[in-house]
Design an enzyme around this catalytic site. Structure first.
Site, PDB file in Angstrom:
ATOM      1  N   TYR A 198      13.155  38.281 -34.681  1.00  0.00           N
ATOM      2  CA  TYR A 198      11.909  38.737 -35.321  1.00  0.00           C
ATOM      3  C   TYR A 198      11.636  40.188 -34.899  1.00  0.00           C
ATOM      4  O   TYR A 198      11.721  40.523 -33.706  1.00  0.00           O
ATOM      5  CB  TYR A 198      10.731  37.830 -34.918  1.00  0.00           C
ATOM      6  CG  TYR A 198      10.907  36.438 -35.508  1.00  0.00           C
ATOM      7  CD1 TYR A 198      10.499  36.160 -36.807  1.00  0.00           C
ATOM      8  CD2 TYR A 198      11.557  35.437 -34.787  1.00  0.00           C
ATOM      9  CE1 TYR A 198      10.720  34.909 -37.383  1.00  0.00           C
ATOM     10  CE2 TYR A 198      11.784  34.186 -35.339  1.00  0.00           C
ATOM     11  CZ  TYR A 198      11.367  33.937 -36.648  1.00  0.00           C
ATOM     12  OH  TYR A 198      11.602  32.694 -37.211  1.00  0.00           O
ATOM     13  N   SER A 199      11.298  41.016 -35.882  1.00  0.00           N
ATOM     14  CA  SER A 199      10.958  42.408 -35.588  1.00  0.00           C
ATOM     15  C   SER A 199       9.666  42.443 -34.777  1.00  0.00           C
ATOM     16  O   SER A 199       8.714  41.732 -35.112  1.00  0.00           O
ATOM     17  CB  SER A 199      10.700  43.194 -36.876  1.00  0.00           C
ATOM     18  OG  SER A 199      11.751  43.050 -37.777  1.00  0.00           O
ATOM     19  N   CYS A 380      12.558  47.977 -44.540  1.00  0.00           N
ATOM     20  CA  CYS A 380      12.541  46.709 -43.803  1.00  0.00           C
ATOM     21  C   CYS A 380      11.906  45.619 -44.651  1.00  0.00           C
ATOM     22  O   CYS A 380      10.877  45.827 -45.284  1.00  0.00           O
ATOM     23  CB  CYS A 380      11.765  46.881 -42.496  1.00  0.00           C
ATOM     24  SG  CYS A 380      11.949  45.451 -41.393  1.00  0.00           S
ATOM     25  N   GLU A 420      16.816  47.599 -42.237  1.00  0.00           N
ATOM     26  CA  GLU A 420      16.886  46.288 -41.575  1.00  0.00           C
ATOM     27  C   GLU A 420      16.268  45.273 -42.525  1.00  0.00           C
ATOM     28  O   GLU A 420      15.051  45.193 -42.663  1.00  0.00           O
ATOM     29  CB  GLU A 420      16.131  46.307 -40.244  1.00  0.00           C
ATOM     30  CG  GLU A 420      16.422  45.060 -39.433  1.00  0.00           C
ATOM     31  CD  GLU A 420      16.152  45.310 -37.951  1.00  0.00           C
ATOM     32  OE1 GLU A 420      17.082  45.732 -37.233  1.00  0.00           O
ATOM     33  OE2 GLU A 420      15.005  45.098 -37.537  1.00  0.00           O
ATOM     34  N   TYR A 422      16.509  41.145 -44.195  1.00  0.00           N
ATOM     35  CA  TYR A 422      16.935  39.793 -43.798  1.00  0.00           C
ATOM     36  C   TYR A 422      16.552  38.770 -44.856  1.00  0.00           C
ATOM     37  O   TYR A 422      15.798  39.102 -45.767  1.00  0.00           O
ATOM     38  CB  TYR A 422      16.307  39.436 -42.441  1.00  0.00           C
ATOM     39  CG  TYR A 422      14.837  39.794 -42.301  1.00  0.00           C
ATOM     40  CD1 TYR A 422      13.840  38.946 -42.771  1.00  0.00           C
ATOM     41  CD2 TYR A 422      14.447  41.012 -41.711  1.00  0.00           C
ATOM     42  CE1 TYR A 422      12.485  39.279 -42.641  1.00  0.00           C
ATOM     43  CE2 TYR A 422      13.102  41.352 -41.575  1.00  0.00           C
ATOM     44  CZ  TYR A 422      12.133  40.485 -42.051  1.00  0.00           C
ATOM     45  OH  TYR A 422      10.797  40.809 -41.918  1.00  0.00           O
TER      46      TYR A 422
HETATM   47  C1  LIG Z   1      16.660  41.684 -37.552  1.00  0.00           C
HETATM   48  C2  LIG Z   1      15.797  40.602 -38.147  1.00  0.00           C
HETATM   49  C3  LIG Z   1      14.431  40.728 -38.094  1.00  0.00           C
HETATM   50  C4  LIG Z   1      13.631  39.738 -38.653  1.00  0.00           C
HETATM   51  N1  LIG Z   1      12.277  39.893 -38.588  1.00  0.00           N
HETATM   52  C5  LIG Z   1      11.474  38.973 -39.128  1.00  0.00           C
HETATM   53  C6  LIG Z   1      10.052  39.130 -39.094  1.00  0.00           C
HETATM   54  O1  LIG Z   1       9.531  40.141 -38.586  1.00  0.00           O
HETATM   55  N2  LIG Z   1       9.292  38.154 -39.627  1.00  0.00           N
HETATM   56  C7  LIG Z   1       9.828  37.039 -40.213  1.00  0.00           C
HETATM   57  O2  LIG Z   1       9.059  36.172 -40.676  1.00  0.00           O
HETATM   58  N3  LIG Z   1      11.171  36.860 -40.261  1.00  0.00           N
HETATM   59  C8  LIG Z   1      11.996  37.774 -39.722  1.00  0.00           C
HETATM   60  N4  LIG Z   1      13.371  37.591 -39.758  1.00  0.00           N
HETATM   61  C9  LIG Z   1      13.895  36.338 -40.316  1.00  0.00           C
HETATM   62  C10 LIG Z   1      13.957  35.258 -39.205  1.00  0.00           C
HETATM   63  O3  LIG Z   1      14.948  35.609 -38.257  1.00  0.00           O
HETATM   64  C11 LIG Z   1      14.332  33.863 -39.720  1.00  0.00           C
HETATM   65  O4  LIG Z   1      15.515  33.968 -40.455  1.00  0.00           O
HETATM   66  C12 LIG Z   1      13.268  33.236 -40.593  1.00  0.00           C
HETATM   67  O5  LIG Z   1      12.058  33.083 -39.876  1.00  0.00           O
HETATM   68  C13 LIG Z   1      13.741  31.842 -41.057  1.00  0.00           C
HETATM   69  O6  LIG Z   1      14.089  31.087 -39.943  1.00  0.00           O
HETATM   70  P1  LIG Z   1      13.771  29.525 -39.905  1.00  0.00           P
HETATM   71  O7  LIG Z   1      14.301  28.972 -38.638  1.00  0.00           O
HETATM   72  O8  LIG Z   1      12.334  29.288 -40.201  1.00  0.00           O
HETATM   73  O9  LIG Z   1      14.611  29.002 -41.139  1.00  0.00           O
HETATM   74  P2  LIG Z   1      15.892  28.066 -41.065  1.00  0.00           P
HETATM   75  O10 LIG Z   1      15.495  26.694 -40.732  1.00  0.00           O
HETATM   76  O11 LIG Z   1      16.906  28.723 -40.213  1.00  0.00           O
HETATM   77  O12 LIG Z   1      16.324  28.108 -42.562  1.00  0.00           O
HETATM   78  C14 LIG Z   1      16.919  29.252 -43.073  1.00  0.00           C
HETATM   79  C15 LIG Z   1      17.983  28.804 -44.039  1.00  0.00           C
HETATM   80  O13 LIG Z   1      17.378  28.171 -45.152  1.00  0.00           O
HETATM   81  C16 LIG Z   1      18.133  28.414 -46.305  1.00  0.00           C
HETATM   82  N5  LIG Z   1      17.262  29.013 -47.308  1.00  0.00           N
HETATM   83  C17 LIG Z   1      16.298  29.924 -47.116  1.00  0.00           C
HETATM   84  N6  LIG Z   1      15.674  30.226 -48.255  1.00  0.00           N
HETATM   85  C18 LIG Z   1      16.264  29.477 -49.203  1.00  0.00           C
HETATM   86  C19 LIG Z   1      16.067  29.331 -50.600  1.00  0.00           C
HETATM   87  N7  LIG Z   1      15.126  30.032 -51.243  1.00  0.00           N
HETATM   88  N8  LIG Z   1      16.856  28.472 -51.277  1.00  0.00           N
HETATM   89  C20 LIG Z   1      17.811  27.739 -50.636  1.00  0.00           C
HETATM   90  N9  LIG Z   1      18.035  27.835 -49.308  1.00  0.00           N
HETATM   91  C21 LIG Z   1      17.274  28.695 -48.611  1.00  0.00           C
HETATM   92  C22 LIG Z   1      19.255  29.347 -45.912  1.00  0.00           C
HETATM   93  O14 LIG Z   1      20.404  28.563 -45.685  1.00  0.00           O
HETATM   94  C23 LIG Z   1      18.779  29.941 -44.635  1.00  0.00           C
HETATM   95  O15 LIG Z   1      19.826  30.308 -43.787  1.00  0.00           O
HETATM   96  C24 LIG Z   1      14.190  38.587 -39.234  1.00  0.00           C
HETATM   97  C25 LIG Z   1      15.584  38.469 -39.278  1.00  0.00           C
HETATM   98  C26 LIG Z   1      16.374  39.457 -38.757  1.00  0.00           C
HETATM   99  C27 LIG Z   1      17.868  39.304 -38.827  1.00  0.00           C
END
Ligand SMILES: Cc1cc2nc3c(=O)[nH]c(=O)nc-3n(C[C@H](O)[C@H](O)[C@H](O)COP(=O)(O)OP(=O)(O)OC[C@H]3O[C@@H](n4cnc5c(N)ncnc54)[C@H](O)[C@@H]3O)c2cc1C
Length: 422
Positions: A198-199, A380, A420, A422
């Protein structure tokens, strides 16, 4: 040492009489280079004056010669009417260096010495950037201090501003970095969940200004499963958005060097964000404009120009709206705020106003800005947002006969184009 310019060529654009100074490194000795009238240096920079009309050609030629373009900056108009600029000469040892790489004492040194000193300084700075203080196998266990909603009534989805207590840790970070969060529990395979990045949305001093907290801006991921049609909620984002104050949280990092702010307080900072992509920009803007922050940063008295272009679906989705607008109100000369509110505003073709449509509206202005070496662009948010931005910039650059993709590479190499998503 005298360098012939890459002059010539008639330009059909109104900017055809402008001349640019290329700083080039690594022109290597080869049959090709021997045949040319370029000075050959193994290290240090050479400077070439290039008129607009020959920029693309010159970039390609330098690339063929194995050279690296360090920076490109406008020099103003060539003498005459610009249709055929006179061959300019630049003496390498006296050539003006781009302001960003000149530093007081160094300006009196030969370029090679100055370059060595600059490189040493850069290395020192690199070392000063904290990374991976806490790794996934030994995270810091902090706790949640607060968890506040950021989406107003009638807005779409859930986005929360979270602050974590870091006291008792060595976790220090800079604006533009990220931290990792390891959600509790196990994945479908029975293994512990992996970290999510998370940023960081706070400045290095944290929202409490005591260097003991870090804040995030997190959107709960929710989507309809493409096959079953069921709602799916993201593991880590759902965990964070529902976190209660006092709960322990596993934190890793910090990581990331892509989104760091330049130290130059006179820089132009263009920020393009969608949704939670605002997080690092909140940190930048607080560092630049918030009174308490400014009082803590005697070395950084921002006097440049910051421009945020922010894409969101509805007005209640404008994250940190009041604070952003207050900054704009207080610093109209230094901060410009432009929204693209997709479900409320229309683009030029009558469709929804997305960030790329706003960028297209302002593309000529942005193109002029990026040619100034004091301008840094940061993008971003949602993956894929770059494509529309690139399209808009391609059109604007092409009006002056410049190929955007080639020019953008030089911006990236010069550390002035940061992405950046994601
Ligand atoms: C450098 C960086 C900075 C980031 N900063 C932020 C930030 O500031 N704020 C923020 O909220 N997030 C940010 N993210 C994103 C964050 O890291 C997570 O990826 C996000 O919160 C989702 O994680 P999760 O565990 O809730 O989802 P997970 O349970 O890991 O599910 C994600 C997975 O769901 C699937 N998926 C997602 N959307 C769909 C769709 N529409 N249809 C079908 N499948 C789908 C994909 O397979 C995906 O990999 C950042 C990511 C990076 C790489």
């Amino acid at each position: 040492m005298t360098i012939s310019s890459a002059s010539g060529g008639r330009s059909s654009t109104t900017f055809g009489n402008r001349v640019f100074l290329f700083e080039v490194e690594g022109l290597r000795q080869s049959a090709n280079t021997d045949a040319l009238n370029y000075p050959i240096r193994r290290s240090g920079s050479v400077f070439l004056q290039v008129p607009y009309s020959r920029m693309n050609e010159e970039m390609q030629r330098l690339s063929r010669l194995g050279a690296r373009i360090v920076s490109i900056r406008p020099l103003g108009s060539a003498a005459g009417n610009g249709t055929s600029p006179a061959p300019a000469t630049v003496t390498a040892d006296t050539a003006p260096r781009p302001a960003a790489s000149v530093n007081g004492d160094q300006s009196s040194l030969a370029p090679a010495q100055a370059t060595v000193m600059t490189q040493a300084k850069d290395k020192e700075k690199e070392k000063a950037i904290p990374v991976n203080t806490y790794r996934p196998n030994a995270p810091f266990v902090g706790h949640c201090l607060s968890n506040e909603p950021l989406v107003g009534d009638g807005g779409i989805g859930i986005v929360q501003h979270l602050t974590f207590d870091l006291s008792g840790s060595n976790l220090r970070y800079l604006e533009g970095q990220s931290i990792g969060i390891i959600p509790p529990g196990t994945d479908a395979g029975g293994k512990p969940h992996k970290l999510r990045l998370y940023s960081i949305a706070s400045t290095r001093h944290g929202d409490k200004l005591d260097d003991q907290t870090v804040s995030l801006c997190v959107r709960q991921l929710e989507y309809k499963h493409p096959e079953t049609g069921e709602m799916v909620y993201g593991v880590c984002s759902t965990y964070l958005c529902g976190l209660e104050a006092g709960t322990e949280v596993k934190i890793t990092g910090p990581v990331g060097k892509e989104m760091l702010l330049p130290e130059d307080p006179d820089a132009n900072i263009v920020m393009m964000a969608t949704g939670t992509g605002i997080a690092p920009f909140r940190a930048y803007l607080w560092r630049m404009f918030k009174d308490e922050e400014r009082s803590l940063n005697s070395e950084y008295d921002f006097k440049g120009f910051a421009w945020l272009i922010f894409g969101i679906p509805t007005t209640p989705n404008i994250l940190y709206k009041e604070e952003l607008e207050e900054i704009q109100h207080r610093y109209p000369e230094n901060f410009r705020l432009t929204y693209a509110i997709s479900r409320e505003q229309k683009n030029a073709s009558g469709g929804r106003m997305y960030i790329q449509d706003r960028v297209a509206e302002h593309a000529d202005e942005l193109w002029n800005m990026v040619q100034d070496e004091k301008t840094h662009v940061y993008i971003c948010g949602l993956k894929g947002m770059e494509d529309g931005i690139d399209q808009a910039m391609t059109t604007a650059a092409a009006k002056q006969g410049v190929e955007w993709s080639t020019y953008q590479k030089t911006l990236k190499r010069a550390g002035r184009w940061h992405v950046e998503t994601y």
